[in-house]
Design a protein around this motif. Structure first.
Motif, PDB file in Angstrom:
ATOM      1  N   UNK A   1      55.827  29.011 113.881  1.00  0.00           N
ATOM      2  CA  UNK A   1      56.997  28.479 114.601  1.00  0.00           C
ATOM      3  C   UNK A   1      57.502  27.245 113.872  1.00  0.00           C
ATOM      4  N   UNK A   2      58.640  26.733 114.309  1.00  0.00           N
ATOM      5  CA  UNK A   2      59.197  25.510 113.719  1.00  0.00           C
ATOM      6  C   UNK A   2      58.426  24.277 114.179  1.00  0.00           C
TER       7      UNK A   2
ATOM      8  N   UNK B   1      61.191  31.739 122.404  1.00  0.00           N
ATOM      9  CA  UNK B   1      61.578  33.140 122.192  1.00  0.00           C
ATOM     10  C   UNK B   1      62.497  33.237 120.966  1.00  0.00           C
ATOM     11  N   UNK B   2      62.046  33.979 119.956  1.00  0.00           N
ATOM     12  CA  UNK B   2      62.792  34.065 118.703  1.00  0.00           C
ATOM     13  C   UNK B   2      64.205  34.600 118.903  1.00  0.00           C
ATOM     14  N   UNK B   3      64.374  35.618 119.760  1.00  0.00           N
ATOM     15  CA  UNK B   3      65.698  36.214 119.970  1.00  0.00           C
ATOM     16  C   UNK B   3      66.682  35.211 120.555  1.00  0.00           C
ATOM     17  N   UNK B   4      66.186  34.288 121.393  1.00  0.00           N
ATOM     18  CA  UNK B   4      67.053  33.250 121.957  1.00  0.00           C
ATOM     19  C   UNK B   4      67.438  32.232 120.885  1.00  0.00           C
ATOM     20  N   UNK B   5      66.477  31.860 120.068  1.00  0.00           N
ATOM     21  CA  UNK B   5      66.738  30.934 118.960  1.00  0.00           C
ATOM     22  C   UNK B   5      67.767  31.537 118.003  1.00  0.00           C
TER      23      UNK B   5
ATOM     24  N   UNK C   1      68.694  25.127 116.219  1.00  0.00           N
ATOM     25  CA  UNK C   1      67.711  25.717 117.133  1.00  0.00           C
ATOM     26  C   UNK C   1      66.323  25.702 116.512  1.00  0.00           C
ATOM     27  N   UNK C   2      65.327  25.448 117.344  1.00  0.00           N
ATOM     28  CA  UNK C   2      63.942  25.411 116.898  1.00  0.00           C
ATOM     29  C   UNK C   2      63.092  26.343 117.749  1.00  0.00           C
TER      30      UNK C   2
END
Length: 210
Positions: A200-201, A176-180, A190-191
């Motif tokens: 994604x990473x 989840x991008x918002x968590x990253x 963070x990845x």
């Protein structure tokens, strides 16, 4: 980025399939909720005290349907799943690269923690009754919504303080991008992982070499 001394992992979409939670665990909890509450009325009374409305079960089922991250719901789900794991009905899904990565990091002396919206009890059940066997000996600790929401910067600051590492020494992995983003704002590495091959990473925990 500083060489991580600790890895903090999300579960759904990161170590384990979202489908397992959505298609196996949630329906199992919904099916057994009323029966469990009735059979364990005294034990669940303190949990239900935090659930509004006269028909607590109906409220909990509504919350389940909308996937609300409410602590009373998560606590009850964990208790219900515990029965299912104990009798062998449930086995915790983990991707094949998950136990391999956990073993690799553990052997390298990296501390491994879990941070999921599911309760700590539910997290322990997934890893202790996983399809790859009991993985809990590889894990140093667990965090859930009692620490704070996963999209809030403060939650990651609290976790850093709790495990005793400088934020920059911790690597967080989530789908989840918002968590990253929140973890990065707190100073963590963070990845973003996307197991479906999207932008994604990383696309697998096997890509993280520590």
């Amino acid at each position: 980025m500083t060489q991580p001394k600790a890895v903090l992992l999300d579960i759904e979409g990161t170590t384990s399939s979202i489908a397992f939670v959505a298609d196996v665990l949630f329906p199992y909890a919904a099916k057994h909720l009323e029966r469990y509450v009735t059979a364990n009325s005294e034990a669940v009374a303190p949990i239900l005290a935090d659930v509004p409305g006269e028909n607590k079960v109906a409220t909990l089922l509504d919350w389940m349907a909308e996937d609300r991250k409410a602590t009373p719901l998560k606590t009850l789900q964990g208790l219900i799943w515990e029965q299912g794991y104990a009798d062998g009905t449930l086995q915790g899904h983990v991707y094949p690269d998950t136990p391999e990565a956990l073993h690799r990091w553990y052997t390298a002396g990296v501390a491994i923690y879990i941070y999921s919206s599911g309760s700590v009890a539910a997290q322990k059940l997934i890893f202790s009754h996983s399809v790859a066997g009991d993985l809990t000996s590889l894990l140093s600790g667990y965090f859930d919504t009692t620490t704070g929401a996963k999209r809030e910067v403060e939650s990651y600051a609290k976790i850093s303080a709790a495990i005793g590492f400088d934020p920059k020494e911790i690597l967080f992995v989530s789908d989840v991008q918002a968590e990253v983003d929140a973890a990065r704002m707190a100073g963590l590495g963070a990845l973003l992982i996307d197991r479906n091959g999207g932008p994604a990473d990383i696309h697998s925990l096997a890509e993280i070499r520590l």
